[in-house]
Design a protein around this motif. Sequence first.
Motif, PDB file in Angstrom:
ATOM      1  N   ALA A   1       0.722  -1.322  -0.168  1.00 21.75           N
ATOM      2  CA  ALA A   1      -0.026  -0.294   0.100  1.00 21.75           C
ATOM      3  C   ALA A   1       0.877   1.118   0.054  1.00 21.75           C
ATOM      4  CB  ALA A   1      -0.835  -0.176   1.072  1.00 21.75           C
ATOM      5  N   PHE A   2       2.223   1.212   0.263  1.00 27.54           N
ATOM      6  CA  PHE A   2       2.916   2.027   0.949  1.00 27.54           C
ATOM      7  C   PHE A   2       3.597   2.779  -1.025  1.00 27.54           C
ATOM      8  CE2 PHE A   2       6.901   4.314   1.737  1.00 27.54           C
ATOM      9  CZ  PHE A   2       6.922   5.852   2.357  1.00 27.54           C
ATOM     10  N   GLY A   3       3.613   1.295  -1.309  1.00 29.96           N
ATOM     11  CA  GLY A   3       3.616   1.676  -3.105  1.00 29.96           C
ATOM     12  C   GLY A   3       5.302   1.473  -2.528  1.00 29.96           C
ATOM     13  N   ALA A   4       6.004   0.531  -1.899  1.00 24.90           N
ATOM     14  CA  ALA A   4       7.620  -0.155  -2.165  1.00 24.90           C
ATOM     15  C   ALA A   4       8.011  -1.217  -3.457  1.00 24.90           C
ATOM     16  CB  ALA A   4       8.050  -0.237  -0.563  1.00 24.90           C
ATOM     17  N   PHE A   5       6.400  -1.118  -3.781  1.00 21.41           N
ATOM     18  CA  PHE A   5       6.809  -1.821  -5.388  1.00 21.41           C
ATOM     19  C   PHE A   5       6.937  -1.590  -6.279  1.00 21.41           C
ATOM     20  CE2 PHE A   5       6.832  -5.561  -2.899  1.00 21.41           C
ATOM     21  CZ  PHE A   5       5.885  -6.299  -2.405  1.00 21.41           C
ATOM     22  N   LEU A   6       6.780  -0.106  -6.324  1.00 22.59           N
ATOM     23  CA  LEU A   6       7.017   0.923  -7.418  1.00 22.59           C
ATOM     24  C   LEU A   6       8.552   1.557  -7.709  1.00 22.59           C
ATOM     25  CD1 LEU A   6       3.346   1.960  -7.677  1.00 22.59           C
ATOM     26  CD2 LEU A   6       4.168   0.550  -8.510  1.00 22.59           C
ATOM     27  N   PRO A   7       8.911   0.957  -8.209  1.00 21.57           N
ATOM     28  CA  PRO A   7      10.295   1.743  -8.142  1.00 21.57           C
ATOM     29  C   PRO A   7      10.334   2.961  -9.290  1.00 21.57           C
ATOM     30  CG  PRO A   7      10.817  -0.254  -9.413  1.00 21.57           C
ATOM     31  CD  PRO A   7       9.694  -0.157  -8.714  1.00 21.57           C
ATOM     32  N   TRP A   8       9.099   3.474  -9.238  1.00 21.65           N
ATOM     33  CA  TRP A   8       9.247   4.939 -10.295  1.00 21.65           C
ATOM     34  C   TRP A   8       9.089   5.891  -9.362  1.00 21.65           C
ATOM     35  CZ3 TRP A   8       6.721   0.542 -12.093  1.00 21.65           C
ATOM     36  CH2 TRP A   8       5.253   0.834 -11.706  1.00 21.65           C
ATOM     37  N   ARG A   9       8.028   5.522  -8.045  1.00 20.03           N
ATOM     38  CA  ARG A   9       7.604   6.029  -7.461  1.00 20.03           C
ATOM     39  C   ARG A   9       8.417   6.500  -6.071  1.00 20.03           C
ATOM     40  NH1 ARG A   9       2.245   4.041  -5.424  1.00 20.03           N
ATOM     41  NH2 ARG A   9       2.416   6.427  -3.990  1.00 20.03           N
ATOM     42  N   GLU A  10      10.124   5.923  -6.377  1.00 26.76           N
ATOM     43  CA  GLU A  10      11.149   6.547  -5.278  1.00 26.76           C
ATOM     44  C   GLU A  10      11.213   8.537  -4.143  1.00 26.76           C
ATOM     45  OE1 GLU A  10      15.008   4.362  -6.196  1.00 26.76           O
ATOM     46  OE2 GLU A  10      13.325   2.150  -5.289  1.00 26.76           O
ATOM     47  N   ASN A  11      10.533   8.556  -5.506  1.00 22.40           N
ATOM     48  CA  ASN A  11      11.418   9.644  -5.078  1.00 22.40           C
ATOM     49  C   ASN A  11      10.242  10.782  -4.424  1.00 22.40           C
ATOM     50  OD1 ASN A  11      14.091  10.561  -6.386  1.00 22.40           O
ATOM     51  ND2 ASN A  11      13.082  10.597  -8.792  1.00 22.40           N
ATOM     52  N   ALA A  12       9.175  10.091  -5.229  1.00 26.94           N
ATOM     53  CA  ALA A  12       7.644  10.437  -4.468  1.00 26.94           C
ATOM     54  C   ALA A  12       7.556  10.057  -2.863  1.00 26.94           C
ATOM     55  CB  ALA A  12       6.567  10.243  -5.212  1.00 26.94           C
ATOM     56  N   GLU A  13       8.031   9.193  -2.829  1.00 27.21           N
ATOM     57  CA  GLU A  13       8.031   8.616  -1.771  1.00 27.21           C
ATOM     58  C   GLU A  13       8.485   9.693  -0.827  1.00 27.21           C
ATOM     59  OE1 GLU A  13       9.046   4.489  -1.061  1.00 27.21           O
ATOM     60  OE2 GLU A  13       7.177   3.881  -2.983  1.00 27.21           O
ATOM     61  N   ALA A  14       9.863   9.498  -0.587  1.00 33.22           N
ATOM     62  CA  ALA A  14      11.182  10.050   0.002  1.00 33.22           C
ATOM     63  C   ALA A  14      10.366  11.641   0.203  1.00 33.22           C
ATOM     64  CB  ALA A  14      12.298  10.278  -0.919  1.00 33.22           C
ATOM     65  N   ASP A  15      10.633  12.606  -1.060  1.00 29.91           N
ATOM     66  CA  ASP A  15       9.191  13.521  -1.147  1.00 29.91           C
ATOM     67  C   ASP A  15       8.352  13.846  -0.111  1.00 29.91           C
ATOM     68  OD1 ASP A  15      11.260  14.730  -2.337  1.00 29.91           O
ATOM     69  OD2 ASP A  15       9.931  14.875  -4.167  1.00 29.91           O
ATOM     70  N   ARG A  16       8.024  12.458   0.325  1.00 31.15           N
ATOM     71  CA  ARG A  16       6.893  12.933   1.613  1.00 31.15           C
ATOM     72  C   ARG A  16       7.267  12.080   2.635  1.00 31.15           C
ATOM     73  NH1 ARG A  16       1.951   7.778  -0.064  1.00 31.15           N
ATOM     74  NH2 ARG A  16       3.168   6.443   1.820  1.00 31.15           N
ATOM     75  N   ALA A  17       8.271  11.604   3.175  1.00 31.25           N
ATOM     76  CA  ALA A  17       8.810  11.553   3.674  1.00 31.25           C
ATOM     77  C   ALA A  17       9.724  12.613   4.357  1.00 31.25           C
ATOM     78  CB  ALA A  17       9.828  10.542   3.880  1.00 31.25           C
TER      79      ALA A  17
END
Length: 94
Positions: free
Chosen positions: A25-41
């Motif tokens: 659900a966090f999106g960890a399986f979607l490598p193209w979302r890594e920057n978005a996840e880091a920005d959210r954190a």
Amino acid sequence: MTLFRGITLLTAVAALGGGLVIYAAFGAFLPWRENAEADRAADLAGIRTGTVMAEVGAGQGRFSMAFARRVGPAGRVYATEITPQGVAALAQRA
């Protein structure tokens, strides 16, 4: 929740049990979302220009690099890792 994410969650539950639901659900399986996840954190942690911070257990440095871009030259990010692969990756990215 999008239809795609819902199907992904149901597939994870059916295939592997409930343990991976939050991870998927966090999106960890979607490598193209890594920057978005880091920005959210970074947003959640209140990291902004000039912040001095540390990331313990930085792994390959994915979040450390995003945090460094966020804090800019006025800030500082200290990243630590104990695995040789992680240390090498951090050194290469620094």
